[in-house]
Design a protein around this motif. Sequence first.
Motif, PDB file in Angstrom:
ATOM      1  N   ASP A  59     -24.726  -8.462  -9.452  1.00  0.00           N
ATOM      2  CA  ASP A  59     -23.994  -9.719  -9.341  1.00  0.00           C
ATOM      3  C   ASP A  59     -23.237 -10.122 -10.600  1.00  0.00           C
ATOM      4  OD1 ASP A  59     -24.359 -10.422  -6.728  1.00  0.00           O
ATOM      5  OD2 ASP A  59     -25.932 -11.909  -7.100  1.00  0.00           O
ATOM      6  N   TYR A  60     -23.480  -9.448 -11.717  1.00  0.00           N
ATOM      7  CA  TYR A  60     -22.973  -9.996 -12.966  1.00  0.00           C
ATOM      8  C   TYR A  60     -21.449 -10.037 -13.057  1.00  0.00           C
ATOM      9  CZ  TYR A  60     -21.863  -5.356 -14.950  1.00  0.00           C
ATOM     10  OH  TYR A  60     -21.322  -4.118 -15.194  1.00  0.00           O
ATOM     11  N   GLU A  61     -20.749  -9.280 -12.204  1.00  0.00           N
ATOM     12  CA  GLU A  61     -19.291  -9.196 -12.354  1.00  0.00           C
ATOM     13  C   GLU A  61     -18.601 -10.550 -12.298  1.00  0.00           C
ATOM     14  OE1 GLU A  61     -16.788  -5.442 -11.421  1.00  0.00           O
ATOM     15  OE2 GLU A  61     -18.019  -5.855  -9.662  1.00  0.00           O
ATOM     16  N   ASN A  62     -19.098 -11.476 -11.475  1.00  0.00           N
ATOM     17  CA  ASN A  62     -18.476 -12.797 -11.461  1.00  0.00           C
ATOM     18  C   ASN A  62     -19.397 -13.864 -12.054  1.00  0.00           C
ATOM     19  OD1 ASN A  62     -20.279 -12.855  -9.341  1.00  0.00           O
ATOM     20  ND2 ASN A  62     -18.840 -13.645  -7.832  1.00  0.00           N
ATOM     21  N   HIS A  63     -20.311 -13.426 -12.940  1.00  0.00           N
ATOM     22  CA  HIS A  63     -21.170 -14.344 -13.684  1.00  0.00           C
ATOM     23  C   HIS A  63     -20.959 -14.227 -15.196  1.00  0.00           C
ATOM     24  CE1 HIS A  63     -24.163 -15.480 -10.406  1.00  0.00           C
ATOM     25  NE2 HIS A  63     -23.388 -14.590  -9.827  1.00  0.00           N
ATOM     26  N   THR A  64     -20.298 -13.172 -15.629  1.00  0.00           N
ATOM     27  CA  THR A  64     -20.030 -12.961 -17.049  1.00  0.00           C
ATOM     28  C   THR A  64     -18.780 -12.104 -17.174  1.00  0.00           C
ATOM     29  OG1 THR A  64     -20.879 -12.065 -19.148  1.00  0.00           O
ATOM     30  CG2 THR A  64     -21.570 -10.947 -17.128  1.00  0.00           C
ATOM     31  N   ILE A  65     -18.064 -12.284 -18.284  1.00  0.00           N
ATOM     32  CA  ILE A  65     -16.851 -11.482 -18.484  1.00  0.00           C
ATOM     33  C   ILE A  65     -17.156 -10.184 -19.228  1.00  0.00           C
ATOM     34  CG2 ILE A  65     -15.272 -13.425 -18.362  1.00  0.00           C
ATOM     35  CD1 ILE A  65     -15.192 -13.509 -21.390  1.00  0.00           C
ATOM     36  N   VAL A  66     -18.439  -9.980 -19.617  1.00  0.00           N
ATOM     37  CA  VAL A  66     -18.831  -8.722 -20.248  1.00  0.00           C
ATOM     38  C   VAL A  66     -19.912  -8.069 -19.372  1.00  0.00           C
ATOM     39  CG1 VAL A  66     -18.034  -9.141 -22.593  1.00  0.00           C
ATOM     40  CG2 VAL A  66     -20.176 -10.177 -21.860  1.00  0.00           C
ATOM     41  N   VAL A  67     -21.013  -7.627 -19.946  1.00  0.00           N
ATOM     42  CA  VAL A  67     -22.119  -7.052 -19.164  1.00  0.00           C
ATOM     43  C   VAL A  67     -23.428  -7.596 -19.713  1.00  0.00           C
ATOM     44  CG1 VAL A  67     -20.840  -4.918 -18.692  1.00  0.00           C
ATOM     45  CG2 VAL A  67     -22.428  -5.007 -20.636  1.00  0.00           C
ATOM     46  N   PRO A  68     -24.514  -7.572 -18.923  1.00  0.00           N
ATOM     47  CA  PRO A  68     -25.818  -7.976 -19.453  1.00  0.00           C
ATOM     48  C   PRO A  68     -26.297  -6.990 -20.520  1.00  0.00           C
ATOM     49  CG  PRO A  68     -25.808  -7.935 -17.041  1.00  0.00           C
ATOM     50  CD  PRO A  68     -24.567  -7.242 -17.487  1.00  0.00           C
ATOM     51  N   ARG A  69     -27.209  -7.470 -21.365  1.00  0.00           N
ATOM     52  CA  ARG A  69     -27.825  -6.603 -22.357  1.00  0.00           C
ATOM     53  C   ARG A  69     -28.996  -5.861 -21.722  1.00  0.00           C
ATOM     54  NH1 ARG A  69     -27.900  -8.547 -28.451  1.00  0.00           N
ATOM     55  NH2 ARG A  69     -29.799  -7.300 -28.323  1.00  0.00           N
ATOM     56  N   ALA A  70     -29.096  -4.580 -21.991  1.00  0.00           N
ATOM     57  CA  ALA A  70     -30.165  -3.769 -21.420  1.00  0.00           C
ATOM     58  C   ALA A  70     -31.534  -4.153 -21.973  1.00  0.00           C
ATOM     59  CB  ALA A  70     -29.902  -2.287 -21.679  1.00  0.00           C
ATOM     60  N   ASP A  71     -31.577  -4.750 -23.178  1.00  0.00           N
ATOM     61  CA  ASP A  71     -32.862  -5.134 -23.762  1.00  0.00           C
ATOM     62  C   ASP A  71     -33.358  -6.472 -23.225  1.00  0.00           C
ATOM     63  OD1 ASP A  71     -31.172  -6.928 -25.017  1.00  0.00           O
ATOM     64  OD2 ASP A  71     -31.434  -6.084 -27.025  1.00  0.00           O
ATOM     65  N   GLN A  72     -32.621  -7.042 -22.252  1.00  0.00           N
ATOM     66  CA  GLN A  72     -33.008  -8.253 -21.525  1.00  0.00           C
ATOM     67  C   GLN A  72     -32.900  -9.526 -22.367  1.00  0.00           C
ATOM     68  OE1 GLN A  72     -35.252  -7.832 -18.051  1.00  0.00           O
ATOM     69  NE2 GLN A  72     -36.530  -6.173 -18.825  1.00  0.00           N
ATOM     70  N   LEU A  73     -32.262  -9.450 -23.523  1.00  0.00           N
ATOM     71  CA  LEU A  73     -31.923 -10.658 -24.255  1.00  0.00           C
ATOM     72  C   LEU A  73     -30.712 -11.307 -23.589  1.00  0.00           C
ATOM     73  CD1 LEU A  73     -32.345  -9.506 -27.961  1.00  0.00           C
ATOM     74  CD2 LEU A  73     -33.920 -10.885 -26.601  1.00  0.00           C
ATOM     75  N   MET A  74     -30.561 -12.617 -23.773  1.00  0.00           N
ATOM     76  CA  MET A  74     -29.440 -13.374 -23.222  1.00  0.00           C
ATOM     77  C   MET A  74     -29.343 -13.248 -21.701  1.00  0.00           C
ATOM     78  SD  MET A  74     -26.460 -12.660 -26.039  1.00  0.00           S
ATOM     79  CE  MET A  74     -26.766 -12.963 -27.780  1.00  0.00           C
ATOM     80  N   PRO A  75     -30.448 -13.412 -20.967  1.00  0.00           N
ATOM     81  CA  PRO A  75     -30.392 -13.262 -19.512  1.00  0.00           C
ATOM     82  C   PRO A  75     -29.816 -14.487 -18.827  1.00  0.00           C
ATOM     83  CG  PRO A  75     -32.572 -13.953 -20.151  1.00  0.00           C
ATOM     84  CD  PRO A  75     -31.798 -13.771 -21.438  1.00  0.00           C
ATOM     85  N   GLN A  76     -29.491 -14.331 -17.573  1.00  0.00           N
ATOM     86  CA  GLN A  76     -29.186 -15.434 -16.673  1.00  0.00           C
ATOM     87  C   GLN A  76     -30.260 -15.437 -15.590  1.00  0.00           C
ATOM     88  OE1 GLN A  76     -25.251 -13.508 -16.622  1.00  0.00           O
ATOM     89  NE2 GLN A  76     -24.432 -15.526 -16.160  1.00  0.00           N
ATOM     90  N   MET A  77     -30.583 -16.621 -15.073  1.00  0.00           N
ATOM     91  CA  MET A  77     -31.585 -16.721 -14.016  1.00  0.00           C
ATOM     92  C   MET A  77     -30.880 -17.096 -12.728  1.00  0.00           C
ATOM     93  SD  MET A  77     -35.050 -19.029 -13.827  1.00  0.00           S
ATOM     94  CE  MET A  77     -35.077 -20.129 -12.400  1.00  0.00           C
ATOM     95  N   THR A  78     -30.898 -16.191 -11.774  1.00  0.00           N
ATOM     96  CA  THR A  78     -30.240 -16.418 -10.496  1.00  0.00           C
ATOM     97  C   THR A  78     -31.293 -16.534  -9.403  1.00  0.00           C
ATOM     98  OG1 THR A  78     -29.896 -14.013 -10.426  1.00  0.00           O
ATOM     99  CG2 THR A  78     -28.036 -15.363 -11.076  1.00  0.00           C
ATOM    100  N   CYS A  79     -31.062 -17.460  -8.469  1.00  0.00           N
ATOM    101  CA  CYS A  79     -32.068 -17.798  -7.465  1.00  0.00           C
ATOM    102  C   CYS A  79     -31.442 -17.933  -6.084  1.00  0.00           C
ATOM    103  CB  CYS A  79     -32.737 -19.133  -7.792  1.00  0.00           C
ATOM    104  SG  CYS A  79     -33.335 -19.298  -9.477  1.00  0.00           S
ATOM    105  N   PHE A  80     -32.191 -17.585  -5.070  1.00  0.00           N
ATOM    106  CA  PHE A  80     -31.884 -17.916  -3.682  1.00  0.00           C
ATOM    107  C   PHE A  80     -33.038 -18.758  -3.156  1.00  0.00           C
ATOM    108  CE2 PHE A  80     -28.806 -14.590  -1.680  1.00  0.00           C
ATOM    109  CZ  PHE A  80     -27.938 -14.725  -2.749  1.00  0.00           C
ATOM    110  N   ILE A  81     -32.772 -20.009  -2.805  1.00  0.00           N
ATOM    111  CA  ILE A  81     -33.792 -20.857  -2.210  1.00  0.00           C
ATOM    112  C   ILE A  81     -33.614 -20.805  -0.698  1.00  0.00           C
ATOM    113  CG2 ILE A  81     -34.725 -23.191  -2.065  1.00  0.00           C
ATOM    114  CD1 ILE A  81     -33.586 -23.661  -4.887  1.00  0.00           C
TER     115      ILE A  81
END
Length: 289
Positions: free
Chosen positions: A119-141
């Motif tokens: 999902d990150y393509e329309n949540h960030t203009i770069v890419v997530p870090r593989a070491d899991q720093l600087m994460p985003q929390m995405t949820c489906f309720i």
Amino acid sequence: MRIPDEKLAEVFDRGFTVVEGFLDKQTLADAQAGLWDIYPTPEAYFADPAAFAKFTKSQFAGLRFFPYPSWGLNKVPVYPDLIDAAERFLQTKEIDCYKIELWAKYAGAIDYDQTHHRDYENHTIVVPRADQLMPQMTCFILLSDVTELDGPTKAVPLEKTRDIPLGITQTQVGDFCDDEVAVTGPAGSMLIYKTDVFHRGSNFKAPGRSRFVMPVDFKPRGWRWQGKLAWPDRTLNPGWKEAMVNMTPRQRDLFGWPPPGDPYWNAQTLSDVALRYPGIDLTPYGASP
């Protein structure tokens, strides 16, 4: 319910977790009642699908963005236990709620199958870090019961995809179908996942079924390369003013509202914000009671 620490840890280890019974019964009931201000009930839809042809245009035709006409729906993304989970997951109280959607799907409207994607393509203009720093929390309720028949989201555990570079955002059709896990649960459950997890939407397996979910996403404040919606662009929509009036200062802060003690607040801004939002309690921000 307060999400256990081990459930949040599972998101980092496995890539996702499912929490059943997350919303209390009254909050869930209020949210479900609010759905019918926006969508046809399943009974109405399946009585005459042709009357709701807009849902046949794309898989995403059932998406609606915050705010909503009902406070019953608007209070879900600022649910106290959700804020608490986001603070613990992101390890800071300085967080933004950067996306809130509703998504309705009706069996037979369109083929909802997807390939696995990140999902990150329309949540960030770069890419997530593989070491899991600087994460985003995405949820489906989940606002309706979701079984294997109801087009559940299907997620692939991180252990199966760790060797795929993060710059690759989609898999080939059929890849990882033997490894995917269907996200099912009773209404009021919640899926939490990371934006680098491969997952997909699936099609309904029986007629007359429907699915209603509320995706809600959080990020640490100040990371300008992350985000999705601009809240000032939504302030003219029905429900916005009521939502801001009903929220606590902590809940408003998630949308970028100036907090108590901020230099923004003075006699002029207090007076004019009160005019813009009739009925709002501005005493926490310095207004006279």
